[in-house]
Design a protein around this motif. Structure first.
Motif, PDB file in Angstrom:
ATOM      1  N   ILE A 147       0.863  -1.190   0.000  1.00 31.50           N
ATOM      2  CA  ILE A 147       0.000   0.000   0.000  1.00 31.50           C
ATOM      3  C   ILE A 147       0.894   1.233   0.000  1.00 31.50           C
ATOM      4  CG2 ILE A 147      -1.654   1.376   1.334  1.00 31.50           C
ATOM      5  CD1 ILE A 147      -2.911  -1.209   2.317  1.00 31.50           C
ATOM      6  N   CYS A 148       0.867   1.972  -1.131  1.00 32.44           N
ATOM      7  CA  CYS A 148       1.668   3.190  -1.283  1.00 32.44           C
ATOM      8  C   CYS A 148       0.766   4.396  -1.024  1.00 32.44           C
ATOM      9  CB  CYS A 148       2.210   3.236  -2.723  1.00 32.44           C
ATOM     10  SG  CYS A 148       3.136   4.729  -3.111  1.00 32.44           S
ATOM     11  N   HIS A 149       1.351   5.471  -0.529  1.00 33.09           N
ATOM     12  CA  HIS A 149       0.542   6.677  -0.286  1.00 33.09           C
ATOM     13  C   HIS A 149      -0.072   7.186  -1.598  1.00 33.09           C
ATOM     14  CE1 HIS A 149      -0.066   9.858   2.958  1.00 33.09           C
ATOM     15  NE2 HIS A 149      -0.786  10.273   1.936  1.00 33.09           N
ATOM     16  N   SER A 150       0.578   6.893  -2.723  1.00 32.45           N
ATOM     17  CA  SER A 150       0.012   7.295  -4.026  1.00 32.45           C
ATOM     18  C   SER A 150      -1.342   6.633  -4.265  1.00 32.45           C
ATOM     19  CB  SER A 150       0.963   6.899  -5.161  1.00 32.45           C
ATOM     20  OG  SER A 150       2.215   7.487  -4.985  1.00 32.45           O
ATOM     21  N   ASP A 151      -1.535   5.416  -3.741  1.00 30.51           N
ATOM     22  CA  ASP A 151      -2.832   4.743  -3.884  1.00 30.51           C
ATOM     23  C   ASP A 151      -3.919   5.606  -3.248  1.00 30.51           C
ATOM     24  OD1 ASP A 151      -1.083   2.756  -4.696  1.00 30.51           O
ATOM     25  OD2 ASP A 151      -1.502   1.395  -3.017  1.00 30.51           O
ATOM     26  N   GLY A 188      -2.892  -0.065  -6.357  1.00 24.21           N
ATOM     27  CA  GLY A 188      -1.829  -1.000  -5.965  1.00 24.21           C
ATOM     28  C   GLY A 188      -0.808  -1.135  -7.076  1.00 24.21           C
ATOM     29  N   HIS A 189       0.431  -0.621  -6.805  1.00 21.96           N
ATOM     30  CA  HIS A 189       1.477  -0.741  -7.827  1.00 21.96           C
ATOM     31  C   HIS A 189       2.785  -1.252  -7.226  1.00 21.96           C
ATOM     32  CE1 HIS A 189       2.081   3.921  -7.317  1.00 21.96           C
ATOM     33  NE2 HIS A 189       2.613   3.254  -6.317  1.00 21.96           N
ATOM     34  N   GLU A 190       2.608  -2.034  -6.174  1.00 20.36           N
ATOM     35  CA  GLU A 190       3.757  -2.758  -5.597  1.00 20.36           C
ATOM     36  C   GLU A 190       3.328  -4.221  -5.547  1.00 20.36           C
ATOM     37  OE1 GLU A 190       5.696   0.689  -2.756  1.00 20.36           O
ATOM     38  OE2 GLU A 190       4.374  -0.762  -1.794  1.00 20.36           O
ATOM     39  N   GLY A 241       5.689  -2.951 -11.049  1.00 20.83           N
ATOM     40  CA  GLY A 241       5.691  -1.687 -10.321  1.00 20.83           C
ATOM     41  C   GLY A 241       4.635  -0.729 -10.836  1.00 20.83           C
ATOM     42  N   CYS A 242       5.038   0.522 -11.020  1.00 17.43           N
ATOM     43  CA  CYS A 242       4.064   1.588 -11.298  1.00 17.43           C
ATOM     44  C   CYS A 242       3.652   1.696 -12.753  1.00 17.43           C
ATOM     45  CB  CYS A 242       4.632   2.923 -10.844  1.00 17.43           C
ATOM     46  SG  CYS A 242       5.077   2.926  -9.110  1.00 17.43           S
ATOM     47  N   MET A 243       4.339   1.042 -13.674  1.00  9.74           N
ATOM     48  CA  MET A 243       3.926   1.170 -15.082  1.00  9.74           C
ATOM     49  C   MET A 243       3.861  -0.205 -15.740  1.00  9.74           C
ATOM     50  SD  MET A 243       7.352   2.926 -16.663  1.00  9.74           S
ATOM     51  CE  MET A 243       8.940   2.314 -16.119  1.00  9.74           C
ATOM     52  N   LEU A 248       8.994  -2.438  -5.435  1.00  5.77           N
ATOM     53  CA  LEU A 248       8.566  -2.116  -6.805  1.00  5.77           C
ATOM     54  C   LEU A 248       8.146  -0.660  -6.969  1.00  5.77           C
ATOM     55  CD1 LEU A 248       8.819  -4.327  -8.937  1.00  5.77           C
ATOM     56  CD2 LEU A 248       8.477  -5.337  -6.715  1.00  5.77           C
ATOM     57  N   CYS A 249       7.827   0.027  -5.853  1.00  4.22           N
ATOM     58  CA  CYS A 249       7.622   1.483  -5.954  1.00  4.22           C
ATOM     59  C   CYS A 249       8.538   2.206  -4.972  1.00  4.22           C
ATOM     60  CB  CYS A 249       6.167   1.882  -5.734  1.00  4.22           C
ATOM     61  SG  CYS A 249       6.006   3.680  -5.671  1.00  4.22           S
ATOM     62  N   ALA A 250       8.354   1.953  -3.670  1.00  2.00           N
ATOM     63  CA  ALA A 250       9.163   2.689  -2.681  1.00  2.00           C
ATOM     64  C   ALA A 250      10.657   2.466  -2.924  1.00  2.00           C
ATOM     65  CB  ALA A 250       8.789   2.242  -1.265  1.00  2.00           C
ATOM     66  N   TYR A 265       6.923  -0.214   8.115  1.00  4.46           N
ATOM     67  CA  TYR A 265       6.884   1.050   7.431  1.00  4.46           C
ATOM     68  C   TYR A 265       6.084   0.938   6.144  1.00  4.46           C
ATOM     69  CZ  TYR A 265       9.781   3.284  10.870  1.00  4.46           C
ATOM     70  OH  TYR A 265      10.202   3.845  12.049  1.00  4.46           O
ATOM     71  N   ARG A 266       5.577  -0.267   5.861  1.00  6.27           N
ATOM     72  CA  ARG A 266       4.731  -0.452   4.691  1.00  6.27           C
ATOM     73  C   ARG A 266       3.731  -1.555   4.974  1.00  6.27           C
ATOM     74  NH1 ARG A 266       4.348   3.415   1.047  1.00  6.27           N
ATOM     75  NH2 ARG A 266       5.149   2.936  -1.015  1.00  6.27           N
ATOM     76  N   PHE A 267       2.463  -1.285   4.691  1.00  3.32           N
ATOM     77  CA  PHE A 267       1.456  -2.346   4.748  1.00  3.32           C
ATOM     78  C   PHE A 267       1.532  -3.167   3.470  1.00  3.32           C
ATOM     79  CE2 PHE A 267      -0.552   0.738   7.680  1.00  3.32           C
ATOM     80  CZ  PHE A 267      -0.651  -0.088   8.787  1.00  3.32           C
TER      81      PHE A 267
HETATM   82 ZN    ZN Z   1       3.897   4.091  -5.091  1.00  2.00          ZN
END
Ligand code: ZN
Ligand code: NAP
Length: 347
Positions: free
Chosen positions: A40-44, A62-64, A88-90, A157-159, A337-339
């Motif tokens: 779960i990224c803050h961008s989500d 979800g991009h991780e 990842g993100c793309m 994959l993102c962070a 630090y990441r869910f």
């Molecule tokens: Zn992200």
């Protein structure tokens, strides 16, 4: 078409709910991945709540993503059934512009196809990783080294790539003083990666709450920026600052902590502007820069770097029915630090 279980948003304000989405048939260059874990990224959160602009609903974010390849298209050569892979993100780019030809798909002139909330090659809107399966062009699928613990790999994959890329580009390494602003998902990876690159790392976090963790991740110092005069005491100290904060901050106060010719790179993406005074830059010949994820080639380089250096994200594994609670905890910086969502719970 494959109908799969997912968890997504039906509006900008309603909680996320279980739903089903369609995945396209596996084309000649596609890989079908059974997703095992999704970060779960803050961008989500910025995205589903419409903070970066309106989106179409329902939307799965979800991009991780990490999982196993379960089917490959007839022309696929890079991945095989059973491989442990990541997305990842793309998930696509034009492949023809100067940036794509140079291997910088993340800077595609036509805008890369993002893993969610983006128009896909077939005209549909992409749906992200809070789901059980995804179909992705093989060129946008990464190999996840076996030595990285499966449950912890997804946030790389993102962070991981978003912090690795600017640290590498601006030369974090021995003899360099690097500051990381905000120690959440991105920030804690920035600390671990910069330490592994050999830099002297300081964490700039609002309160002392994360001091012990910062030092355990290898930082030499942690400064609570909420304390009176904390930033003033750091004047002309850093070569490079990576700002990972999701909210607006006074960039001028942070620019003052750079050495002459230093660079402050913002990867944090608040919807609001980050005003910078010309004089914060002119006097010391300083740079204020941004950075957007990283290329596929660099993402693989980052995964291999993390495997080589034994680096993995700190994660809290949750079931899908705890996603809304996790969002609230991310927003109150109560995440260590990441869910990571266990996608077996997407029923
Ligand atoms: Zn992200
Ligand atoms: P996160 O886990 O929520 O971490 C953000 C950290 O910023 C928090 O842990 C907190 O650290 C600090 N913070 C939060 N609110 C703050 C406030 N009001 N004032 C000062 N500090 C605050 O978020 P994330 O997933 O790491 O993402 C961070 C940002 O990067 C988001 O805006 C996200 O969209 C963006 N992002 C950008 C890219 C890119 O390619 N550029 C990629 C991914 C994400 P402390 O408790 O230590 O102060």
């Amino acid at each position: 078409m494959l109908t799969v279980n997912a968890y997504g948003a039906t509006s900008a304000t309603a909680p996320l709910v279980p739903l089903t989405i369609e995945r396209r048939d596996v084309g000649p260059n596609d890989v079908l991945i059974a997703i095992r874990y999704a970060g779960i990224c803050h961008s989500d959160i910025h995205t589903v709540r419409g903070e970066w602009g309106p989106i179409a609903y329902p939307q799965v974010v979800g991009h991780e993503i990490v999982g196993e390849v379960v089917e490959v298209g007839s022309d696929v050569t890079k991945h095989a059934v059973g491989d442990r892979v990541g997305v990842g993100c793309m998930v696509n780019s034009c492949g023809e512009c100067d940036a794509c030809l140079a291997g910088d798909e993340h800077m595609c002139a036509k805008g890369n196809t993002q893993t969610y909330a983006s128009v896909d090659c077939d005209g549909t809107i992409t749906q992200g990783g809070y789901s059980t399966h995804v179909v992705v062009d093989e060129d946008f699928v990464l190999k996840v080294p076996e030595s990285i613990p499966y449950e912890q790999a997804a946030p790389l994959l993102c962070a991981g790539i978003t912090t690795y890329s600017p640290l590498a580009r601006w030369g974090a390494g021995p003899g360099k003083r690097v500051a990381v602003v905000g120690m959440g998902g991105l920030g804690h990876m920035a600390v671990k990666i910069a330490v592994a690159m050999g830099a002297e790392v300081t964490v700039l976090s609002r309160t002392p709450a994360k001091r012990d963790d910062a030092l355990a991740f290898g930082a030499v110092a942690h400064v609570a920026t909420g304390e009176e005069g904390a930033l003033k005491a750091l004047r002309r100290r850093f070569d490079l600052i990576i700002n990972t904060v999701s909210a607006p901050l006074d960039m001028n106060a942070y620019l003052a902590t750079l050495k002459p010719q230093g660079t402050l790179v913002s990867v944090g993406a608040p919807p609001e502007p980050l005003p910078v005074s010309a004089f914060s830059l002119i006097g010391g010949g300083k740079s204020f820069a941004g950075s957007n994820i990283g290329s596929i080639r660099e993402t693989q380089e980052m995964l291999d770097f993390c495997a080589e250096h034994g680096i993995a994200p700190e994660t809290e594994l949750i079931s899908a029915d705890r996603i809304n609670e996790a969002y609230e905890r991310v927003l109150s910086s109560d995440v260590r630090y990441r869910f990571v969502i266990d996608t077996e719970t997407l029923v």
